[in-house]
Every structure is written in structure tokens, then in C-alpha cells.
Design an enzyme around this catalytic site. Structure first.
Site, PDB file in Angstrom:
ATOM      1  N   LYS A  51      86.037  75.049  12.885  1.00 35.80           N
ATOM      2  CA  LYS A  51      85.917  76.491  13.120  1.00 35.80           C
ATOM      3  C   LYS A  51      85.563  76.737  14.594  1.00 35.80           C
ATOM      4  CE  LYS A  51      82.365  79.059  12.334  1.00 35.80           C
ATOM      5  NZ  LYS A  51      81.957  80.022  13.345  1.00 35.80           N
ATOM      6  N   HIS A  68      78.542  73.361   6.417  1.00 38.41           N
ATOM      7  CA  HIS A  68      77.778  72.194   6.880  1.00 38.41           C
ATOM      8  C   HIS A  68      77.765  71.095   5.819  1.00 38.41           C
ATOM      9  CE1 HIS A  68      75.659  75.582   9.070  1.00 38.41           C
ATOM     10  NE2 HIS A  68      75.951  74.780  10.064  1.00 38.41           N
TER      11      HIS A  68
END
Ligand code: PAF
Length: 278
Positions: free
Chosen positions: A151, A37
Site C-alpha cells: 500500500k 499488519h
């Protein structure tokens, strides 16, 4: 760093930012922030003047029986990490703010075929939940730019499709998957792995990397590659949901050079996903 819980205050705060001509970026998250993140934030900071990170564990994208209740919530440490990165604003609404109608969600966003294949097949309704909450966040924040991790490859395609088809004036950036040293893709759900499962987990990436090398070296029997990889995963203790070589834009049968290998497999209580664009 501004910390805001209500839509109204967020909008008030952003009026002057927008008026000053700043380019606003949104990084949507469900919190429990890891290096993956943080890399999204760092990347988007290079392209925007004002960065909003949202933290919202979205109930509508969890399918019945999934881990919504147990999903790791670590707001305090998330805020420290974001403060350290000089994020401008964190939007952290509660459930009622986003879904005032509770469980009777009235308007939803669906993204046709992409929604019912691969992850969508095994998690029915998941992408409708993602598309709906992301559209809400886009409408609330009205960013110029938003960034998502590669991802979640299928999720990125769903979001690109909704932006294109609903004519939203938002640029979507995809950011490379962050990996642990042994190759395992970073994910909040890696925490569910036991110590011994954690040792096995990088095998998923190893398998799809080997498939990618084989394709690059000219192997064209995709079915053979898929079967061999599924069997290796099973031997290593995984329960694969899917492992497929497909078109990187549509996720349909791979017919040309645009190929992605996508995979999802359970290892103990963790559902791991990964992909490689070949
Ligand atoms: O990828 C995630 O963390 C979530 O699916 C997202 C995009 C924040 C929507 O809830």
C-alpha cells in the site's frame, strides 16, 4: 512471546537465535495493528523461523503539522494480536532508545530522487525519516528478511533502494494491500474518517481501478485518464495531492509496460494513499 524495549536486551536475545541457524524476519510497524499488519506477519512466518515485530511510532517521519501526537497508540491490544499469531519477539523501544540525541539527529539516510517526488514532495523529509529509522531497525535486529506492505508503494521502493545501494544483506518482501470489503485499503489513518467520509473513501480505489482497466483495454492517453480521475475525486469531496500513471520501478514517466498508478488524496482529516500495478 518476548517483549523487549532495549537494544541491548534485543541483541542479547537474538545471539542464540542466530547461532542456532534460524532465519530471522523483521516486520517493522508503528503499531495500531490491523488485518493488513497481521497479514504481513502471517506471510513472513511462512518464510522465516523467528519473527520479530517492531512497534515504534517514528517521530522523524512525521512532517511539521502532522499527526505524530495523535497517531493512534494501542500497545495493549497490539500485543494480544501478536501473541495470538505466535510472534516470537516484539521490540517496542521508546524514543530515546532509537534517537538518544533527541531532535538533533546526527546521521541520516537519504534515498536520492525518490525522496522528493509524490509523497516526498507533499511530505518533505518524510522518506528521510523512514529510511533512517528502517536502517536503524535493520542494524539493530539484523534480520535475514523484512516485509513491508505494498500500500505504501513509494516507501517500498525507497526501502528496496536503500538496501540495494547500502549493500544490506536483507531480503525485502512486499505484501499485497489488504482491503475492506468495499475496496478501501486498510490503514491506521482510516480511523480519522467520519461516517459519511467512510462511505466515500472507496471511490479512490474505484477511480484507480477504472484507470487500470482503461489502460489494460488499450487507452494510452495517460494525461486524459489522470485529469478525468482527479476531477471525479474532487467531485466526490476529495482533495487530491497527486494521481499519476508512472513507471513501477522508478516512478518516472511511464514509458513501457511496467506501470503503477499511484494516488494520494485528503478526505476530511484523513490522507489516503493507494496504488495499482497494472
Ligand atoms: O509503514 C510504516 O508503518 C512505517 O513507515 C515504518 C516502515 C514502520 C517505519 O516507521
Amino acid at each position: 512471546m518476548e517483549q523487549i524495549r532495549s537494544i541491548r536486551s534485543l541483541r542479547e536475545q537474538l545471539v542464540s537465535v542466530r547461532r542456532s541457524g534460524k532465519k530471522i524476519a523483521l516486520v517493522p510497524t508503528m503499531g495500531n495493528l490491523h488485518e493488513g499488519h497481521l497479514s504481513l506477519v502471517k506471510q513472513v512466518q511462512k518464510c522465516a523461523d523467528y519473527v520479530v515485530v517492531s512497534i515504534f511510532v517514528n517521530p522523524t517521519q512525521f512532517v511539521e503539522g502532522e499527526d505524530f501526537g495523535n497517531y493512534p497508540r494501542t500497545l495493549e491490544s497490539d500485543l494480544i494480536k501478536l501473541e495470538n499469531l505466535n510472534v516470537d519477539l516484539v521490540f517496542m523501544p521508546d524514543g530515546n532508545e532509537i534517537y538518544p540525541e533527541g531532535n538533533n539527529v546526527i546521521a541520516e539516510v537519504t534515498v536520492s530522487e525518490l525522496e522528493s517526488i509524490y509523497c516526498g514532495e507533499f511530505r518533505p523529509g518524510h522518506f528521510k525519516g523512514v529510511a533512517t529509522v528502517v536502517t536503524k531497525l535493520f542494524n539493530i535486529v539484523q534480520p535475514d528478511l523484512a516485509i513491508f506492505g505494498k500500500k505504501d508503494y513509494q516507501q517500498l521502493l525507497v526501502i528496496r533502494s536503500l538496501v540495494e545501494n547500502l549493500n544490506l544483506p536483507i531480503e525485502i518482501m512486499g505484501s499485497a494491500t489488504m482491503r475492506e470489503e468495499d475496496g478501501l485499503a486498510m490503514s491506521s489513518r482510516n480511523q480519522y474518517l467520519t461516517e459519511s467520509e467512510r462511505q466515500q473513501a472507496p471511490i479512490l480505489y474505484k477511480c484507480i481501478s477504472e484507470m487500470a482497466s482503461a489502460i489494460k483495454n488499450g487507452e494510452s492517453d495517460y494525461e486524459k485518464l489522470e485529469k478525468a480521475a482527479v476531477s471525479s475525486l474532487k467531485k466526490a469531496g476529495f482533495k487530491p495531492e497527486y494521481l499519476s500513471i508512472c513507471d513501477s520501478e522508478t516512478l518516472k514517466v511511464a514509458k513501457n509496460q511496467k506501470i503503477v498508478i499511484i494516488a494520494a488524496a485528503w478526505l476530511g482529516k484523513a490522507r489516503l494513499i493507494d496504488n495499482i500495478v497494472v
